[in-house]
Design a protein around this motif. Sequence first.
Motif, short mmCIF file in Angstrom:
data_model
loop_
_atom_site.label_atom_id
_atom_site.label_comp_id
_atom_site.label_asym_id
_atom_site.label_seq_id
_atom_site.Cartn_x
_atom_site.Cartn_y
_atom_site.Cartn_z
N TRP A 1 0.66 -1.34 0.11
CA TRP A 1 -0.29 -0.18 -0.45
C TRP A 1 0.71 1.02 -0.20
N GLY A 2 2.21 0.83 -0.05
CA GLY A 2 3.18 2.15 -0.56
C GLY A 2 3.53 3.48 1.14
N ALA A 3 2.80 2.15 2.51
CA ALA A 3 3.60 2.90 3.53
C ALA A 3 5.30 3.43 3.48
N GLY A 4 5.20 4.37 4.39
CA GLY A 4 6.72 4.55 4.54
C GLY A 4 6.77 4.12 6.17
N GLN A 5 8.39 3.81 6.32
CA GLN A 5 8.75 3.36 7.86
C GLN A 5 7.73 3.15 8.46
N ASP A 6 7.47 4.53 9.26
CA ASP A 6 7.72 5.58 10.35
C ASP A 6 5.82 4.54 10.27
N ILE A 7 5.17 4.90 9.77
CA ILE A 7 3.50 4.52 9.77
C ILE A 7 3.60 2.75 9.54
N ALA A 8 4.42 2.11 8.95
CA ALA A 8 4.34 0.41 9.11
C ALA A 8 5.06 -0.41 10.40
N GLU A 9 6.02 1.16 11.05
CA GLU A 9 6.47 0.15 12.39
C GLU A 9 5.28 0.51 13.51
N THR A 10 5.09 1.27 12.86
CA THR A 10 3.94 1.93 14.33
C THR A 10 2.71 1.00 14.17
N ALA A 11 2.52 0.57 12.67
CA ALA A 11 1.40 0.37 13.10
C ALA A 11 1.08 -1.69 13.61
#
Length: 204
Positions: free
Chosen positions: A32-42
């Motif tokens: 889905w094209g998520a950046g590293q920050d949002i991916a790690e948080t999620a």
Amino acid sequence: MTTLNEVAFRLSRRPRSAPRARAVLHAVLGDWGAGQDIAETAVLVLSELVTNALCVRVPSDRQVGIRIAHTTTDGLLRLEVSDAGEGCPEIQEPGEYDTQGRGLQIVDALTYRWGVSPRAGGIGKTVWAELKAPELTPPPRTTEVAAVTVRAGQSVRVWGQWRTVQSVETERYATGGLAVVLRLDDGPLLRVPAAEPLAVRMLP
């Protein structure tokens, strides 16, 4: 126009289910094209929710349901974890040396909002959390299905890449369980348990 993209799957009540849930979410967010920050948080938030669900005292055959969704109108990434347990989880205040009880504190600190709802169409509850993720651009017609339902022509995400399924066969493990064998357009045969969740791009 509202665009909803979602992935839903179930996992057994076993310790390995938490890392499996993290792996699926990481793959979905990458697609889905998520950046590293949002991916790690999620991934951290989902891990806490799944871990809590696995600790609920219910029969061992009751599975944990997981749903990952994103809508373009509000730009929110929603994570849902459903279990068959009763009650409403609340934020705890563990002592300085306690090693447990901080899961919902982490969820509360990292998310835009979270809550608990009755489980749709079943016994138990759904604990959900939402994160602001307006930059996500999910591709259409991607979902999560059991390996046994995959068909030739679909694309599956394996080893961090999308591969086209050339053929599908089933066989029995020595222990009697059902396995699915996928022949892909590149790489070795993929042999997984029939109920293993796989991210797929559906046929048009």
